[in-house]
Design a protein around this motif. Structure first.
Motif, PDB file in Angstrom:
ATOM      1  N   THR A   4      -8.586   1.485  -8.875  1.00 21.17           N
ATOM      2  CA  THR A   4      -9.651   2.433  -9.187  1.00 21.17           C
ATOM      3  C   THR A   4      -9.789   3.428  -8.047  1.00 21.17           C
ATOM      4  OG1 THR A   4     -11.359   1.133  -8.105  1.00 21.17           O
ATOM      5  CG2 THR A   4     -10.879   0.599 -10.418  1.00 21.17           C
ATOM      6  N   PRO A   5     -10.526   4.536  -8.254  1.00 17.91           N
ATOM      7  CA  PRO A   5     -10.767   5.443  -7.123  1.00 17.91           C
ATOM      8  C   PRO A   5     -11.404   4.716  -5.934  1.00 17.91           C
ATOM      9  CG  PRO A   5     -11.358   6.521  -9.167  1.00 17.91           C
ATOM     10  CD  PRO A   5     -11.034   5.080  -9.507  1.00 17.91           C
ATOM     11  N   ALA A   6     -12.327   3.801  -6.206  1.00 15.21           N
ATOM     12  CA  ALA A   6     -12.928   3.029  -5.115  1.00 15.21           C
ATOM     13  C   ALA A   6     -11.874   2.140  -4.463  1.00 15.21           C
ATOM     14  CB  ALA A   6     -14.084   2.181  -5.627  1.00 15.21           C
ATOM     15  N   GLY A   7     -10.942   1.652  -5.265  1.00 15.54           N
ATOM     16  CA  GLY A   7      -9.864   0.828  -4.732  1.00 15.54           C
ATOM     17  C   GLY A   7      -8.979   1.606  -3.771  1.00 15.54           C
ATOM     18  N   ARG A   8      -8.769   2.867  -4.067  1.00 17.41           N
ATOM     19  CA  ARG A   8      -7.984   3.708  -3.147  1.00 17.41           C
ATOM     20  C   ARG A   8      -8.687   3.831  -1.808  1.00 17.41           C
ATOM     21  NH1 ARG A   8      -7.902   7.668  -7.233  1.00 17.41           N
ATOM     22  NH2 ARG A   8      -6.906   6.606  -8.947  1.00 17.41           N
ATOM     23  N   ARG A   9      -9.996   3.891  -1.849  1.00 17.29           N
ATOM     24  CA  ARG A   9     -10.760   3.940  -0.590  1.00 17.29           C
ATOM     25  C   ARG A   9     -10.582   2.649   0.189  1.00 17.29           C
ATOM     26  NH1 ARG A   9     -16.102   7.498  -0.687  1.00 17.29           N
ATOM     27  NH2 ARG A   9     -14.879   9.101   0.316  1.00 17.29           N
ATOM     28  N   LEU A  11      -7.993   0.716   0.060  1.00 15.61           N
ATOM     29  CA  LEU A  11      -6.643   0.767   0.627  1.00 15.61           C
ATOM     30  C   LEU A  11      -6.609   1.652   1.873  1.00 15.61           C
ATOM     31  CD1 LEU A  11      -4.455   0.915  -2.596  1.00 15.61           C
ATOM     32  CD2 LEU A  11      -4.663  -0.988  -0.984  1.00 15.61           C
ATOM     33  N   GLU A  12      -7.364   2.758   1.835  1.00 16.96           N
ATOM     34  CA  GLU A  12      -7.464   3.615   3.026  1.00 16.96           C
ATOM     35  C   GLU A  12      -8.048   2.834   4.199  1.00 16.96           C
ATOM     36  OE1 GLU A  12      -8.303   8.239   2.229  1.00 16.96           O
ATOM     37  OE2 GLU A  12      -9.889   6.907   1.509  1.00 16.96           O
ATOM     38  N   ILE A  13      -9.108   2.087   3.939  1.00 16.10           N
ATOM     39  CA  ILE A  13      -9.742   1.295   4.996  1.00 16.10           C
ATOM     40  C   ILE A  13      -8.721   0.321   5.583  1.00 16.10           C
ATOM     41  CG2 ILE A  13     -11.477  -0.481   5.494  1.00 16.10           C
ATOM     42  CD1 ILE A  13     -13.219   0.916   3.270  1.00 16.10           C
ATOM     43  N   LEU A  14      -7.998  -0.378   4.725  1.00 15.11           N
ATOM     44  CA  LEU A  14      -6.982  -1.311   5.216  1.00 15.11           C
ATOM     45  C   LEU A  14      -5.925  -0.595   6.046  1.00 15.11           C
ATOM     46  CD1 LEU A  14      -6.440  -3.647   2.132  1.00 15.11           C
ATOM     47  CD2 LEU A  14      -7.426  -4.267   4.352  1.00 15.11           C
ATOM     48  N   GLU A  15      -5.533   0.582   5.603  1.00 14.97           N
ATOM     49  CA  GLU A  15      -4.537   1.361   6.351  1.00 14.97           C
ATOM     50  C   GLU A  15      -5.086   1.772   7.718  1.00 14.97           C
ATOM     51  OE1 GLU A  15      -0.849   2.803   7.036  1.00 14.97           O
ATOM     52  OE2 GLU A  15      -1.448   1.688   5.263  1.00 14.97           O
ATOM     53  N   TRP A  16      -6.318   2.268   7.759  1.00 17.97           N
ATOM     54  CA  TRP A  16      -6.926   2.669   9.034  1.00 17.97           C
ATOM     55  C   TRP A  16      -7.033   1.489   9.987  1.00 17.97           C
ATOM     56  CZ3 TRP A  16     -11.555   5.239   6.151  1.00 17.97           C
ATOM     57  CH2 TRP A  16     -11.147   6.472   5.627  1.00 17.97           C
ATOM     58  N   LEU A  17      -7.332   0.319   9.448  1.00 15.00           N
ATOM     59  CA  LEU A  17      -7.510  -0.858  10.307  1.00 15.00           C
ATOM     60  C   LEU A  17      -6.197  -1.408  10.844  1.00 15.00           C
ATOM     61  CD1 LEU A  17     -10.453  -2.689   8.511  1.00 15.00           C
ATOM     62  CD2 LEU A  17     -10.511  -1.422  10.675  1.00 15.00           C
ATOM     63  N   LYS A  18      -5.063  -0.903  10.354  1.00 16.21           N
ATOM     64  CA  LYS A  18      -3.776  -1.254  10.974  1.00 16.21           C
ATOM     65  C   LYS A  18      -3.742  -0.752  12.409  1.00 16.21           C
ATOM     66  CE  LYS A  18      -0.452  -1.250   7.188  1.00 16.21           C
ATOM     67  NZ  LYS A  18       0.733  -0.541   6.642  1.00 16.21           N
ATOM     68  N   ASP A  19      -4.326   0.414  12.634  1.00 13.85           N
ATOM     69  CA  ASP A  19      -4.363   1.021  13.964  1.00 13.85           C
ATOM     70  C   ASP A  19      -5.766   1.570  14.208  1.00 13.85           C
ATOM     71  OD1 ASP A  19      -3.878   2.218  16.400  1.00 13.85           O
ATOM     72  OD2 ASP A  19      -2.441   3.679  15.630  1.00 13.85           O
ATOM     73  N   PRO A  20      -6.729   0.688  14.475  1.00 14.87           N
ATOM     74  CA  PRO A  20      -8.114   1.140  14.601  1.00 14.87           C
ATOM     75  C   PRO A  20      -8.356   2.088  15.777  1.00 14.87           C
ATOM     76  CG  PRO A  20      -7.921  -1.155  15.255  1.00 14.87           C
ATOM     77  CD  PRO A  20      -6.605  -0.750  14.674  1.00 14.87           C
ATOM     78  N   ALA A  44     -18.734   6.448   8.646  1.00 18.94           N
ATOM     79  CA  ALA A  44     -18.559   7.794   9.208  1.00 18.94           C
ATOM     80  C   ALA A  44     -17.191   8.363   8.831  1.00 18.94           C
ATOM     81  CB  ALA A  44     -18.737   7.748  10.718  1.00 18.94           C
ATOM     82  N   LYS A  45     -16.161   7.532   8.894  1.00 20.93           N
ATOM     83  CA  LYS A  45     -14.804   7.988   8.566  1.00 20.93           C
ATOM     84  C   LYS A  45     -14.690   8.324   7.071  1.00 20.93           C
ATOM     85  CE  LYS A  45     -10.197   7.885   9.581  1.00 20.93           C
ATOM     86  NZ  LYS A  45      -9.599   8.900  10.395  1.00 20.93           N
ATOM     87  N   LEU A  46     -15.324   7.518   6.220  1.00 20.29           N
ATOM     88  CA  LEU A  46     -15.282   7.767   4.780  1.00 20.29           C
ATOM     89  C   LEU A  46     -16.220   8.891   4.344  1.00 20.29           C
ATOM     90  CD1 LEU A  46     -15.309   4.155   3.249  1.00 20.29           C
ATOM     91  CD2 LEU A  46     -13.446   5.814   3.116  1.00 20.29           C
ATOM     92  N   GLY A  47     -17.243   9.175   5.171  1.00 18.28           N
ATOM     93  CA  GLY A  47     -18.245  10.166   4.788  1.00 18.28           C
ATOM     94  C   GLY A  47     -19.232   9.624   3.776  1.00 18.28           C
ATOM     95  N   VAL A  48     -19.557   8.329   3.901  1.00 17.10           N
ATOM     96  CA  VAL A  48     -20.495   7.674   2.991  1.00 17.10           C
ATOM     97  C   VAL A  48     -21.569   6.959   3.808  1.00 17.10           C
ATOM     98  CG1 VAL A  48     -18.731   7.350   1.204  1.00 17.10           C
ATOM     99  CG2 VAL A  48     -19.133   5.531   2.879  1.00 17.10           C
ATOM    100  N   PRO A  50     -23.687   3.729   5.309  1.00 21.97           N
ATOM    101  CA  PRO A  50     -23.257   2.400   5.761  1.00 21.97           C
ATOM    102  C   PRO A  50     -23.301   1.359   4.640  1.00 21.97           C
ATOM    103  CG  PRO A  50     -24.681   3.378   7.404  1.00 21.97           C
ATOM    104  CD  PRO A  50     -24.718   4.285   6.192  1.00 21.97           C
ATOM    105  N   GLU A  51     -24.265   1.487   3.733  1.00 16.63           N
ATOM    106  CA  GLU A  51     -24.366   0.531   2.623  1.00 16.63           C
ATOM    107  C   GLU A  51     -23.134   0.589   1.716  1.00 16.63           C
ATOM    108  OE1 GLU A  51     -28.190   1.335   4.392  1.00 16.63           O
ATOM    109  OE2 GLU A  51     -26.822   2.738   3.430  1.00 16.63           O
ATOM    110  N   VAL A  52     -22.660   1.793   1.451  1.00 19.91           N
ATOM    111  CA  VAL A  52     -21.459   1.942   0.619  1.00 19.91           C
ATOM    112  C   VAL A  52     -20.254   1.357   1.350  1.00 19.91           C
ATOM    113  CG1 VAL A  52     -19.861   3.619  -0.404  1.00 19.91           C
ATOM    114  CG2 VAL A  52     -22.338   3.923  -0.663  1.00 19.91           C
ATOM    115  N   ALA A  53     -20.145   1.648   2.636  1.00 25.17           N
ATOM    116  CA  ALA A  53     -19.042   1.094   3.426  1.00 25.17           C
ATOM    117  C   ALA A  53     -19.113  -0.430   3.445  1.00 25.17           C
ATOM    118  CB  ALA A  53     -19.076   1.648   4.848  1.00 25.17           C
ATOM    119  N   GLU A  54     -20.317  -0.977   3.590  1.00 27.04           N
ATOM    120  CA  GLU A  54     -20.477  -2.435   3.604  1.00 27.04           C
ATOM    121  C   GLU A  54     -20.059  -3.058   2.278  1.00 27.04           C
ATOM    122  OE1 GLU A  54     -24.541  -2.986   4.764  1.00 27.04           O
ATOM    123  OE2 GLU A  54     -24.110  -2.520   6.866  1.00 27.04           O
TER     124      GLU A  54
END
Length: 95
Positions: A4-9, A11-20, A44-48, A50-54
């Motif tokens: 889903t579009p949220a799923g892509r986000r 995946l982005e988080i997982l990718e960013w956390l490879k090299d935090p 902050a990185k997603l532009g959302v 904190p609740e959405v990020a959580e």
């Protein structure tokens, strides 16, 4: 969950956390590689909010691809590389 579009986000988080270190600003009291990053940093990185990020992070924790660590009343999130490899193998086998 990852298609889903949220799923892509997620995946982005997982990718960013490879090299935090490359993707998140310095944390005052934590090592981003060893300890992970906070939901506020991900928000902050997603532009959302904190609740959405959580919510995104919580789903990733629930499926086991992220681990948490509490540091000074803040939850930090980092990748669980062994679990990620297990999940990848399940998909490769046609789960």
């Amino acid at each position: 969950m990852l298609r889903t579009p949220a799923g892509r986000r997620r995946l982005e988080i997982l990718e960013w956390l490879k090299d935090p270190v490359a993707h998140f600003p310095d944390a005052c009291h934590a090592d981003p590689v060893e300890d992970g990053v906070t939901a506020d940093a991900v928000a902050a990185k997603l532009g959302v909010s904190p609740e959405v990020a959580e919510t995104h992070l919580g789903l990733l924790v629930n499926i086991g691809v992220l681990r948490t660590k509490l540091i000074r009343q803040h939850v930090h999130y980092r990748r669980d590389e062994m679990r990620i490899a297990e999940v990848a193998r399940m998909f490769e086998k046609g789960w």
